[in-house]
Design an enzyme around this catalytic site. Structure first.
Site, PDB file in Angstrom:
ATOM      1  N   LYS A  92      35.508  45.032  41.519  1.00 55.39           N
ATOM      2  CA  LYS A  92      34.267  45.532  42.129  1.00 55.39           C
ATOM      3  C   LYS A  92      34.549  46.649  43.129  1.00 55.39           C
ATOM      4  CE  LYS A  92      33.120  41.501  43.773  1.00 55.39           C
ATOM      5  NZ  LYS A  92      34.248  40.719  43.248  1.00 55.39           N
TER       6      LYS A  92
ATOM      7  N   ASP B 254      32.260  43.603  49.793  1.00 51.74           N
ATOM      8  CA  ASP B 254      32.672  42.218  50.022  1.00 51.74           C
ATOM      9  C   ASP B 254      31.497  41.313  50.368  1.00 51.74           C
ATOM     10  OD1 ASP B 254      34.729  40.198  50.100  1.00 51.74           O
ATOM     11  OD2 ASP B 254      34.402  40.126  52.265  1.00 51.74           O
TER      12      ASP B 254
ATOM     13  N   ARG C 166      24.560  45.160  22.430  1.00 55.88           N
ATOM     14  CA  ARG C 166      24.998  46.510  22.062  1.00 55.88           C
ATOM     15  C   ARG C 166      23.846  47.501  21.997  1.00 55.88           C
ATOM     16  NH1 ARG C 166      29.037  46.305  17.028  1.00 55.88           N
ATOM     17  NH2 ARG C 166      29.188  48.489  17.677  1.00 55.88           N
TER      18      ARG C 166
ATOM     19  N   HIS D 173      28.385  37.782  47.713  1.00 57.20           N
ATOM     20  CA  HIS D 173      29.740  38.328  47.631  1.00 57.20           C
ATOM     21  C   HIS D 173      29.758  39.396  46.543  1.00 57.20           C
ATOM     22  CE1 HIS D 173      34.066  38.697  47.576  1.00 57.20           C
ATOM     23  NE2 HIS D 173      34.097  38.371  46.293  1.00 57.20           N
TER      24      HIS D 173
ATOM     25  N   GLU E 214      33.667  37.849  39.790  1.00 57.03           N
ATOM     26  CA  GLU E 214      34.726  37.053  40.397  1.00 57.03           C
ATOM     27  C   GLU E 214      35.633  37.918  41.263  1.00 57.03           C
ATOM     28  OE1 GLU E 214      35.085  33.769  40.260  1.00 57.03           O
ATOM     29  OE2 GLU E 214      33.281  33.572  39.034  1.00 57.03           O
TER      30      GLU E 214
END
Length: 309
Positions: A163, A181, A247, A142, A158
């Protein structure tokens, strides 16, 4: 456990525009589950030890030169034993004349015979590539797969994290969408994963508040791509003030998909961050690393040199 995926003889017939020499009833529905191909010199000589009858058989000039030394009776005996193993398909290359004894044996045991004009080695390479792609182990993720500066970037996270919105912005900036998707990922070799979209949702993207968008029609054919290698995985997550994020880029992280380790990044999301630009930079940085340059290591080297002088 056998390969759960297969291609039919009919699909191979159409894919390579092959000529039908003999096709039994329902022969086009015969399933091929093995990527390996056999040049049957030894079986035609009567040696069947370790012979795998689940593989496609390819007969070219070498096999035909060998069979030309036989009498018609000996060829018939050889072909009868050979076709009795009931392999899924025989393909004759170079448009060679098919021996009548082979056709008789094929009819007896219900084995299709097809023919191509191509040279044996050329056709074998094309067929193996086709089988490797279509019989490859696969998994559906997904997420979003998009080509960014030639890099296949798989964006995970999530539902509702952004996205598809990031993908839409990247397409607007000139990059190409592969899947939104649902991303079907295949392991096509010991080093490569290839992703594509399921046919039913190909070229579509879902944007909350707008709905379904046909990327190909809105942005043009240059905005979409059928398949792409998966070369970088980006996991989007909500910004956590209590979490320490990398970082410098010194940590080399990987995500395992179908047994292969793919370079990966965790990117925190919060208002004000331009995800499209960040993903673009991530793709370019990943390419640099593959080419042997790591900016974090270069900075560390310069600092070390400065303090050691």
């Amino acid at each position: 456990m056998g390969n759960p995926f297969f291609v039919t003889v009919g699909r191979i017939l159409k894919e390579f525009s092959l000529e039908v020499i003999y096709m039994p009833e329902n022969g086009e529905d015969i399933q091929v589950t093995m990527t390996d191909i056999i040049r049957p010199g030894l079986p035609l000589a009567g040696f069947f030890q370790h012979f795998d009858n689940s593989r496609i058989q390819l007969l070219g000039m070498v096999e035909y030169s060998y069979l030309a030394e036989f009498t018609a009776e000996k060829r018939a005996e050889s072909f009868d034993k050979y076709f009795a193993t009931k392999f899924p398909l025989a393909i004759v290359t170079r448009k060679l004349d098919v021996y009548p004894e082979a056709i008789e044996a094929a009819k007896k045991y219900g084995v299709p015979i097809l023919r191509t004009e191509e040279a044996t080695s050329t056709f074998m390479a094309s067929l193996v590539a086709f089988l490797n792609l279509n019989l490859a182990p696969r998994v559906t993720k997904h997420g979003v797969l998009i080509e960014v500066y030639g890099e296949g970037v798989l964006i995970l996270g999530e539902s509702g994290i952004g996205k598809s919105e990031a993908a839409a912005e990247l397409v607007k900036r000139g990059h190409r969408l592969v899947a939104d998707d649902a991303v079907e990922i295949k392991r096509v070799s010991n080093k490569s994963l290839v992703g594509t979209a399921p046919e039913v949702i190909r070229h579509f993207i879902e944007l909350r508040g707008i709905g379904i968008v046909d990327v190909r029609r809105v942005f043009g054919m240059g905005a979409v791509k059928e398949t792409e290698k998966v070369e970088l995985v980006i996991e989007l997550e909500l910004w956590d003030e209590n979490k320490k994020y990398d970082r410098l880029g010194m940590d080399n992280r990987f995500t395992e998909i179908l047994g292969l380790k793919i370079p990966s990044l965790n990117i925190p999301v919060k208002p004000g961050r331009n995800l499209a630009v960040i993903i673009e930079v991530a793709a370019m940085t990943n390419r640099q690393k593959r080419m042997g340059y790591n900016a974090a290591e270069e900075l560390e080297r310069r600092i070390s040199k400065l303090y050691n002088e």
